[in-house]
Write a protein that holds these residues in place. Sequence first.
Motif, short mmCIF file in Angstrom:
data_model
loop_
_atom_site.label_atom_id
_atom_site.label_comp_id
_atom_site.label_asym_id
_atom_site.label_seq_id
_atom_site.Cartn_x
_atom_site.Cartn_y
_atom_site.Cartn_z
N ASP A 22 -26.04 40.29 -21.45
CA ASP A 22 -27.03 39.91 -20.44
C ASP A 22 -27.56 38.04 -20.73
O ASP A 22 -28.40 37.47 -20.28
CB ASP A 22 -28.24 40.89 -20.98
N GLN A 23 -27.72 37.81 -22.62
CA GLN A 23 -28.61 37.22 -23.03
C GLN A 23 -27.65 35.64 -22.35
O GLN A 23 -28.22 34.54 -21.95
CB GLN A 23 -28.47 37.10 -23.96
N GLN A 24 -25.96 35.91 -22.65
CA GLN A 24 -25.59 34.45 -21.81
C GLN A 24 -26.33 34.40 -20.41
O GLN A 24 -25.42 33.55 -19.87
CB GLN A 24 -24.22 35.33 -22.40
N GLY A 25 -25.85 35.71 -19.61
CA GLY A 25 -26.34 35.19 -18.25
C GLY A 25 -27.81 34.53 -17.65
O GLY A 25 -27.39 34.46 -16.86
N GLU A 26 -28.72 35.31 -18.50
CA GLU A 26 -30.01 34.61 -18.81
C GLU A 26 -29.79 32.68 -18.81
O GLU A 26 -30.79 32.08 -17.78
CB GLU A 26 -31.06 35.18 -19.69
N VAL A 27 -28.99 33.21 -20.17
CA VAL A 27 -28.65 31.51 -19.73
C VAL A 27 -28.25 30.48 -18.51
O VAL A 27 -28.22 29.65 -18.00
CB VAL A 27 -28.21 30.55 -21.79
N TRP A 28 -27.21 31.26 -18.08
CA TRP A 28 -26.56 30.67 -16.38
C TRP A 28 -27.74 30.89 -15.29
O TRP A 28 -26.43 30.40 -14.64
CB TRP A 28 -25.19 31.44 -16.64
N HIS A 29 -28.17 31.68 -15.23
CA HIS A 29 -28.76 32.04 -14.34
C HIS A 29 -28.24 32.15 -12.77
O HIS A 29 -27.09 33.37 -12.74
CB HIS A 29 -29.62 30.83 -13.91
N ARG A 30 -28.27 32.22 -11.46
CA ARG A 30 -27.46 32.68 -10.82
C ARG A 30 -26.78 32.66 -10.03
O ARG A 30 -25.57 33.04 -10.05
CB ARG A 30 -28.46 32.17 -8.86
#
Length: 535
Positions: A153-161
Amino acid sequence: MDPRAQDVLLCDLCETDPLQYCCEHCDINLCTDCVSKHLSDSSKKHKIASYHLHKKFTPKYLKCLKHVEKDCEMYCESCHIPVCSTCISSGKHKGHDISDILEKLGSKKQRIQKDLEELEKKIYPRYTDISSAVQTEKAEVETNYGKLATTADQQGEVWHREVTAIVNKRKADIVEIKTKHLSLLDKHADEITHRMTEINQVILEMKNILDTNDISLTSTYKSRNNEFNKLPPTIKVTLPSLSTPAINTETLNEMFGSLTSLYVTTVKPLLDEPRVTATIDTGYKYLTNVSCLSEDQVWTRGENTMKLLNLQSKLLTSIQTKSGDTPTDIAVTRDGDLVYTDYHDNTINLIKNKQIQTVITLQGWRPLYVCCTAANGLLVTMISDDDKQYKVVRYSGSTEKQSIQFDDQGSPLYSSGGYIKYLSENKNLDICVADYGARAVVVVNQSGKLRFRYTGHPSNTKQSFNPYGITTDSQSHILTADCDNHRIHILDQDGQFLRYIHCHLRRPRGLCVDIRDNLFVAEFNTAKVKKIQYL
């Protein structure tokens, strides 16, 4: 009236607990707690006995199959069957050992009582501990896999959409592997629960036998304690990890990080009592080396020949060295070929299809002991021509890749004496040398850096440690032959002593293990190879 009163006989004193004993002089039945109360009356003479063995015990005799009007009141120890007086007088059991069946019943019930106590107090609690450990591990699985999901999740937040689809895919992978992980643990837990249920059922059956007067049930009892004593192996699962490299928008899928696969290994516990499962007579006068070709075929080295034998001591192949001299050591390659070292002509040789090929000829050094590596290379201990220096050399084919001789301070890793320096590569790629001259097992890592020296069990100060053969198994155990003390030491990969293997060994020398972790031991004086199960 309580219907249970028909099934359970109660203590004459407290009238609440089941009776276990009786006083033969006072003719009173007692429970365990009331025995001491009864004995406190010193004005009377007492004789406490098990209720089941009391003289008032009325047995339910088994009718003789051959003489239906007769009760089987005796037991033929030779035939292992109950017999009647007519059977005895007929002469069919002449010369056989005959005992009173009540005595046999008493001893059998004592054995059942002993088995029952072992199951209830020792074996079943161990299964309970294993079951509890599995449940604890399952709880940790939830936590650890939750951490993995959070990382995603944390990595996904950095990468956004742009990375949302990849995040969902990785989380799905985590769930899938977690499901497999939990499935493995559920299966393991089910196996343990099934075994515990079996034990409970056996306990109930045994209690039923102890509470009944049916001789047929008692005489047909067979103990399963040895079966239940063999605890199931522990499943060790290495958790996957999720790497989080720097973001590269051009290669989003690759740079997000991959999830490692679920890696499952089975931890095999050490047997309480290792046992010899086969003995091979090699026919040599003295035996020094053994190397496994398979589970039932081993190469051996005694005098100037090398013999391939099976577990029935049948000679399959016999090969003499190229020089005619005695080989120093032998080893089987991953391809099933035989390697031997020849100290006398400075060579290391490969035997393929019964043809001998010299692959290495040394200058200034003489080869001693050899082992094959996981990378299908060779490790060789060798001695300098002046007999003052020892080293370990790694070969790939005939090319020298590494030389291990000194520690970080420039001091020799191996003693300058003793000549005998068997060696083995461990599963973690450590190099383990049994340095007889130093009375130590010297272990270095793959790069040659000293990890530890094992000099024998710390509590043993009366007997010197004399390591000869050495081998390692799938669990990264280190096994070394303490020849003069007639035993094998088992260490973990960090040099901690775990236990001895004795098995009536006589001067054990060479060691090897097969793919199923059976240990083969070459006995020097008897010239026999013993196959031992210890896991």
